[in-house]
Design an enzyme around this catalytic site. Structure first.
Site, mmCIF file in Angstrom:
data_model
loop_
_atom_site.group_PDB
_atom_site.id
_atom_site.type_symbol
_atom_site.label_atom_id
_atom_site.label_comp_id
_atom_site.label_asym_id
_atom_site.label_seq_id
_atom_site.Cartn_x
_atom_site.Cartn_y
_atom_site.Cartn_z
ATOM 1 N N GLN A 187 39.490 38.430 53.808
ATOM 2 C CA GLN A 187 38.930 37.922 54.945
ATOM 3 C C GLN A 187 38.729 36.384 54.564
ATOM 4 O OE1 GLN A 187 36.018 40.952 55.668
ATOM 5 N NE2 GLN A 187 37.108 41.316 57.850
ATOM 6 N N SER A 188 38.811 35.794 55.844
ATOM 7 C CA SER A 188 38.877 34.193 55.513
ATOM 8 C C SER A 188 37.480 33.599 55.226
ATOM 9 C CB SER A 188 39.623 33.678 56.752
ATOM 10 O OG SER A 188 40.717 34.051 56.873
ATOM 11 N N THR A 189 36.692 34.114 55.785
ATOM 12 C CA THR A 189 35.148 33.480 55.781
ATOM 13 C C THR A 189 34.140 34.351 55.245
ATOM 14 O OG1 THR A 189 34.622 33.756 57.953
ATOM 15 C CG2 THR A 189 35.797 31.593 57.456
ATOM 16 N N GLN B 171 33.110 36.605 58.546
ATOM 17 C CA GLN B 171 33.900 37.604 58.748
ATOM 18 C C GLN B 171 33.446 38.810 57.805
ATOM 19 O OE1 GLN B 171 37.863 36.448 58.503
ATOM 20 N NE2 GLN B 171 37.666 34.991 60.319
#
Length: 690
Positions: free
Chosen positions: A22-24, A27
């Site tokens: 997941q990107s961040t 998230q």
């Protein structure tokens, strides 16, 4: 097609890798359903016939745009190169990579080892052109989607920032109100501390001096205690970064600024590395709206502060550095008339305490001769004298202004202490109420609340100890009491407790710049002083010759030595000079040893006979001139026939040359055969002459 037809048995013997990303971090913490669906791909791998399934979730919270390192993706690539992976499972193509380089590199490796790529829509074989084309399109679409989303978000944020409505992270002293927008923090103590920083910088002109001043007053500054969310903070001793951040932030001048920093990208080990927070010049800021909100200072004062900070840092032309102490009064204030550069200061002597001003930038940068070099003490004394002469008519007004500023500083300090005390008492009262509301039997909680209460009470006691014993009085001072203040300016300027930093700051308050040149023919240092208000004055200071220094004995003291040297001892001369208030060249008292040293250097003889001018003689010289023995001369002196001069008893006899030609001396020299007896007029002879 069945799974067995799409995936051969030899591929199924390898391991299947489920790549979870997941990107961040937000998230990872909030988008729990998306993370759960990625972990569910383990069941999909088993449905396709894989027995050995491994999950790689090292890259949770990491972007796939290529800007950050992804250890999990690197481990996946290493396994593919070793031929251990039979299939790579991901939720969609964007989970594996958001840039074309990583995506196509992964597909190429999968094609070399015949590994499959499995997502929620099917199984792809990178060895087949159609599947590879489809996977390449998915990767390109994912990369394009990322760029479109980023552009839309940045455009929306920039559009909102142009109206001053984008809720940026604001510094201490401001908060975003739900209805009113950006406004001052309601904490009055925080407001006073921020205003005090600007007031001290206005007085001292240096961020470091502001820090030292507030450190001496034990003033604290808030520090975030909630991982940077700026919703709660603790009061800690102030640091330099707090002072410089307040002085450089345009928000405190009522300006709304967006885009005053930029990101920079560099290639490290074949990957793009981005760093953020690099400041941009003021003219390149994307959005700047003045008078957007209530400021602690005006915009004009903010610009003056930035100019002063730049001058303190680099010493550029157009201004002077703030007074920082040292032994040179004019450090950083003089400009060379020949090249327009600032004069630097060097220290000579042993120990190195004598300042020397010189313009040596052309010599250092281009190998050219120095513009000028001259000693500092004489120039500093001359400028100090000129400063006192200029200030003398305004001495009384300046004294009242200084008293007013000192009183305001005391009041500001006392106001901050009172607010700190008020907050400490509130926290102690709150800790007491929490302890009282706790069940006494619950000792696990009550013990901690009791310790918190005791800590709060100790904080109150410490603040009470810091309170001054006497409050500043409001007694009015009669102006006539300062009638003789102008006469005492010189004594106050040279007082031992007045530091060089204080003198430098006073000089910079009245003088904007000093242009200097050297008149080589007249051997004068020419100073053009630019006073605040537009007035100018020229000052000439004689430049000493080689070997001439400022520690020489004064001519008045030398005159006293010359007049007393032939008649008095060195001890008497030293005592006389001390009584007359004439110190040595170094400002010390006189001793016999120092008098003797000066006499030897200046050729001032202690006895007149040492002059060798023929007027005064020693006993040896007199005996040689008369052609008699040394004993005969002593007999003449003892009988009183030959008069002499002695500085003190026991000192060498000094004989005037004219006395050797007197009749008594000639008669004594012609008398022969008589024993050396002393004739006493009061004693009768035992034998007569007949």
């Amino acid at each position: 097609m069945t799974s067995a037809e799409m995936i051969p048995a030899i591929i199924l013997k390898r391991k299947a890798v489920v790549y979870v990303r997941q990107s961040t971090q937000s998230q990872v913490m909030t988008n729990l359903e998306g993370k759960r669906r990625q972990y569910d791909l383990v069941d999909v791998a088993r449905q396709h016939g894989f027995v050995d399934v491994e999950i790689i979730d090292d890259d949770l919270g990491r972007s796939a745009s290529g800007a950050v390192a992804r250890p999990g993706f690197d481990r996946l690539v290493a396994w593919l190169c070793a031929g251990k992976v039979g299939a790579v499972l991901c939720f969609d193509a964007s989970r594996l990579a958001r840039n074309g380089r990583d995506w196509h590199h992964l597909l190429e490796l999968c094609g070399l080892v015949e590994a499959r790529v499995i997502d929620g829509e099917g199984v792809y074989n990178p060895c087949r052109p159609n599947d590879r084309l489809l996977l390449g399109m998915k990767g390109s679409i994912s990369e394009f989607e990322l760029g479109v989303l980023r552009t839309r978000m940045l455009d929306a944020a920039r559009s909102k920032a142009n109206r001053g409505e984008l809720r940026l992270s604001v510094p201490f002293g401001y908060i975003w109100h739900r209805e009113a927008g950006l406004g001052l923090d309601p904490d009055l103590r925080l407001q006073e501390v921020i205003r005090l920083i600007f007031v001290r910088f206005r007085e001292l002109g240096s961020a470091r001096q502001v820090l030292l001043s507030m450190k001496a007053d034990q003033i604290h500054f808030p520090r975030p205690s909630d991982e940077g969310r700026m919703t709660s903070f603790d009061w800690t001793p102030i640091r330099y970064r707090n002072v410089i951040a307040v002085l450089k932030n345009p928000f405190y001048a009522g300006a709304y600024v967006y885009g005053k920093s930029e990101k920079r990208t560099s290639i490290v080990d074949g990957r793009a590395r981005r760093s953020y927070g690099h400041g941009k010049p003021m003219g390149t800021w994307e959005v700047m709206i003045k008078d957007h909100h209530e400021g602690y200072i005006g915009w004009a004062e903010y610009e003056r502060n930035q100019k002063q900070l730049a001058l303190n840092n680099y010493g550029r032309a157009g201004g002077v550095k703030s007074g920082r102490g040292g032994r040179a009064l004019l450090s950083g204030m003089m400009t060379c008339r020949r090249c327009g550069r600032r004069l630097s200061v060097a220290y000579t002597g042993n120990p190195q305490s004598r300042p020397v001003y010189r313009c040596d930038k052309p010599n250092l940068m281009m190998g050219l001769p120095r513009c000028m070099t001259f000693g500092g003490p004489r120039v500093d004394v001359a400028v100090s004298r000129e400063l006192l002469r200029a200030v003398e008519p305004m001495a009384i007004d300046a004294a009242f202004e200084a008293e007013r500023m000192h009183r305001e500083q005391q009041e500001d300090h006392q106001r901050i202490l009172d607010m700190e005390m008020q907050q400490a008492r509130y926290e102690a009262s709150l800790a007491e109420r929490r302890y009282a509301a706790c069940d006494p039997d619950n000792r696990l909680i009550a013990a901690q609340l009791e310790r918190n209460w005791e800590t709060a009470l100790q904080r109150v006691r410490d603040l009470e100890m810091r309170q001054p014993t006497k409050r500043p009085s409001d007694v009015e001072v009669d102006p006539s009491a300062f009638a003789n203040l102008a006469d005492n300016l010189s004594a106050a300027w040279h007082a031992p407790k007045v530091t060089m930093r204080a003198r430098q700051q006073l000089l910079r308050t009245l003088v904007t710049d000093i242009f200097v040149d050297v008149d080589d023919e007249a051997r004068d240092v020419v100073l053009t002083i630019h006073w605040r208000g537009g007035q100018h004055s020229e000052l000439r200071v004689r430049k000493p010759r080689a070997g001439e220094h400022g520690c020489a004995t004064t001519e008045d003291a030398l005159a006293v030595m010359r007049s007393m040297a032939g008649r008095w001892s060195d001890e008497h001369i030293a005592a006389s000079l001390n009584r007359m208030g004439m110190p040595t060249g170094q400002g010390k008292t006189w001793t016999a040893h120092r008098v003797g040293s000066v006499r030897r250097v200046r050729a001032i003889h202690a006895y007149r006979s040492a002059e060798k001018d023929g007027e005064w003689l020693t006993m040896t010289e007199a005996a040689k001139l008369l052609g008699v023995t040394h004993h005969a001369i002593r007999r003449l002196i003892k009988t009183g026939v030959l008069p002499t001069v002695q500085v003190v008893a026991g000192a060498p006899h000094q004989i005037r040359a004219d006395d050797l030609a007197s009749e008594p001396v000639k008669t004594a020299m012609t008398r022969k055969g008589r024993p050396c007896r002393v004739v006493d007029a009061d004693t009768l002879p035992m034998f007569t002459d007949t």
